[in-house]
Enzyme design. Structure first.
Site, PDB file in Angstrom:
ATOM      1  CG  ASP A 134      -7.924   2.159   0.537  1.00  0.00           C
ATOM      2  OD1 ASP A 134      -9.097   2.572   0.623  1.00  0.00           O
ATOM      3  OD2 ASP A 134      -7.317   1.629   1.505  1.00  0.00           O
ATOM      4  N   GLY A 193      -4.392  -4.653   5.761  1.00  0.00           N
ATOM      5  CA  GLY A 193      -3.372  -4.466   6.795  1.00  0.00           C
ATOM      6  C   GLY A 193      -3.637  -3.197   7.576  1.00  0.00           C
ATOM      7  CE  LYS A 221      -4.770  -0.030   0.221  1.00  0.00           C
ATOM      8  NZ  LYS A 221      -5.476  -0.883   1.201  1.00  0.00           N
ATOM      9  CE  LYS A 267      -4.211   3.514   2.269  1.00  0.00           C
ATOM     10  NZ  LYS A 267      -5.486   3.065   2.820  1.00  0.00           N
ATOM     11  CB  SER A 314      -0.888  -0.039   1.247  1.00  0.00           C
ATOM     12  OG  SER A 314      -1.693   1.105   1.326  1.00  0.00           O
ATOM     13  CE  LYS A 357      -7.644  -2.835   6.417  1.00  0.00           C
ATOM     14  NZ  LYS A 357      -7.932  -1.388   6.455  1.00  0.00           N
ATOM     15  CD  GLU A 400      -8.968  -0.969   0.372  1.00  0.00           C
ATOM     16  OE1 GLU A 400      -7.992  -1.170  -0.399  1.00  0.00           O
ATOM     17  OE2 GLU A 400      -8.885  -1.096   1.605  1.00  0.00           O
ATOM     18  CG  ASP A 419     -10.849  -1.341   4.551  1.00  0.00           C
ATOM     19  OD1 ASP A 419     -11.200  -1.900   5.599  1.00  0.00           O
ATOM     20  OD2 ASP A 419      -9.743  -0.761   4.456  1.00  0.00           O
TER      21      ASP A 419
END
Ligand code: SMG
Ligand code: MG
Length: 372
Positions: free
Chosen positions: A189, A291, A161, A163, A135, A263, A214, A239
């Site tokens: 995400d 995570g 991934k 952000k 990430s 998660k 996400e 998520d």
């Protein structure tokens, strides 16, 4: 298991680099560990709550208070504590899945360690190593982002991934695709940073062939995610919205997601996480393991979870050196884009006593017989 004491151990671990998301920047992790000790076995749990309630309503101080005041006394009043029953027993306490999950993880680790069974085999793991993604936080500039992504790809991560947030979405995604090509597995995400009015902007990401987007909208906005999923080509993954197997079933039935990030901390524990996995599998919805910037303890348990059959997408289970100069446990080292699923009893790893002593900021010891 029989419990004599519980230690609530707080540690402070500086991250190797600041991690910026749409809700803030993490420079270090202030982590609450739960150490349950009995005459026959001991176990470790890691609470994934952050310092501030910005990812979800929980925060580390609050989690510790909740354990001391409500969770542990309720468990101590039982004739016997069994990991299998913790979720049910604690269901009268509303919310707070991260605090509950950490306690369940510690008891589960102790129970499984006591009988020599690994968490992976207990959960139903089908693989011995797990493909890992990474990430990547919001960077200061596009060139800086490209440099960071390049170095993670060099290390062997099989999926990137990014952000994103309003103002940091189309351009960084385009730049990464242009520089690294169509072949790399890429996803984004948003951590709830957008609203339904941003749908057209998010649709602009369609040509980049992302694996998924996400949690673009607020965690409560299932209808909005369903509307977005109808509008855009990129698969919508949830998520923050998924807090239990039931909420996963509901979100899937309402067309709000076609992929789920699991998660354990967000859903109240590894046993509920397995149920989320099962519900998704039954609906043909792929899952991957998220995570929360865990130490090697949480990572060990996440790898066990990620070894279940329906974890078909690479997760955010990155190597120790993506987070820490020195991990709390023996380090997890990337091998051809994969991390090994620990095979030892319980979660399979223990904190290194020297490192633990170095990073510990406080220890609160609770005597089981005095909690009730
Ligand atoms: O553990 O590598 C990790 C972090 C993965 O991006 C990550 N987690 O929303 O998925 C997410 C975030 C939540 C934590 S941000 C501090
Ligand atoms: Mg997320």
């Amino acid at each position: 298991m029989k419990i004599e004491t519980v230690e609530l151990v707080r540690i402070a671990m500086p991250l190797v680099a600041p991690f910026r998301t749409s809700f803030g920047t993490q420079f270090e992790r202030d982590i609450l560990l739960v150490h349950v000790v009995g005459p026959e076995a001991e176990g470790w749990g890691e609470c994934v709550a952050l310092t501030d309630p910005l990812y979800s309503p929980e925060y580390v101080e609050g989690a510790q208070a909740l354990m001391r005041r409500f969770i542990l006394p309720r468990l101590a009043s039982l004739p016997e504590v069994r990991a299998q029953q913790i979720g049910e027993v604690l269901s009268v306490i509303k919310g707070n899945p991260m605090a509950k999950a950490a306690v369940e993880m510690a008891v589960l680790d102790a129970e499984l360690s006591g009988c020599g069974v690994s968490l992976g085999s207990h959960l139903g793991a089908v693989r011995e190593s797990v493909a890992c993604g990474v990430s990547v936080g919001i960077a200061g500039s596009i060139p800086e982002l490209l440099e960071i992504v390049a170095s993670y790809l060099d290390e062997g991560y099989v999926r990137i991934k990014l952000k994103i947030e309003p103002g940091w979405d189309f351009e960084p995604v385009r730049a990464v695709r242009e520089r690294f090509g169509e072949e790399i597995l890429l996803q984004v995400d948003a951590n709830c940073a957008y609203g339904i009015a941003d749908s057209r902007q998010l649709a602009r990401l369609d040509p980049f062939d992302l694996l998924l987007i996400e949690q673009p909208f607020d965690e409560g906005d299932i209808a909005g995610h369903a509307a977005l999923a109808r509008l855009i080509e990129t698969p919508v993954c949830l998520d923050e919205s998924i807090t239990s197997a039931r909420s996963a079933a509901d979100a899937i039935a309402r067309g709000a997601c076609s992929i789920v990030n699991i998660k354990a901390g967000r859903v109240g524990g590894y046993l509920e996480a397995r149920r989320v996995h099962d519900v998704c599998a039954a609906h043909g919805v792929a899952v991957w393991c998220g995570g929360m910037l865990e130490t090697g303890l949480g990572r060990a348990a996440n790898l066990a979870l990620a070894a279940l059959p329906n974890f078909t997408l690479p997760g955010d289970t990155s190597a120790s050196d993506r987070y820490w100069r020195q991990d709390l446990t023996a380090p997890f080292v990337l091998d051809d884009g994969h991390l090994p699923v620990p095979q030892g009893p319980g979660i399979g790893l223990r904190p290194d006593p020297e490192v633990l002593a170095e990073v510990t900021t406080s220890v609160e010891t609770l005597v089981w017989s005095e909690l009730d």
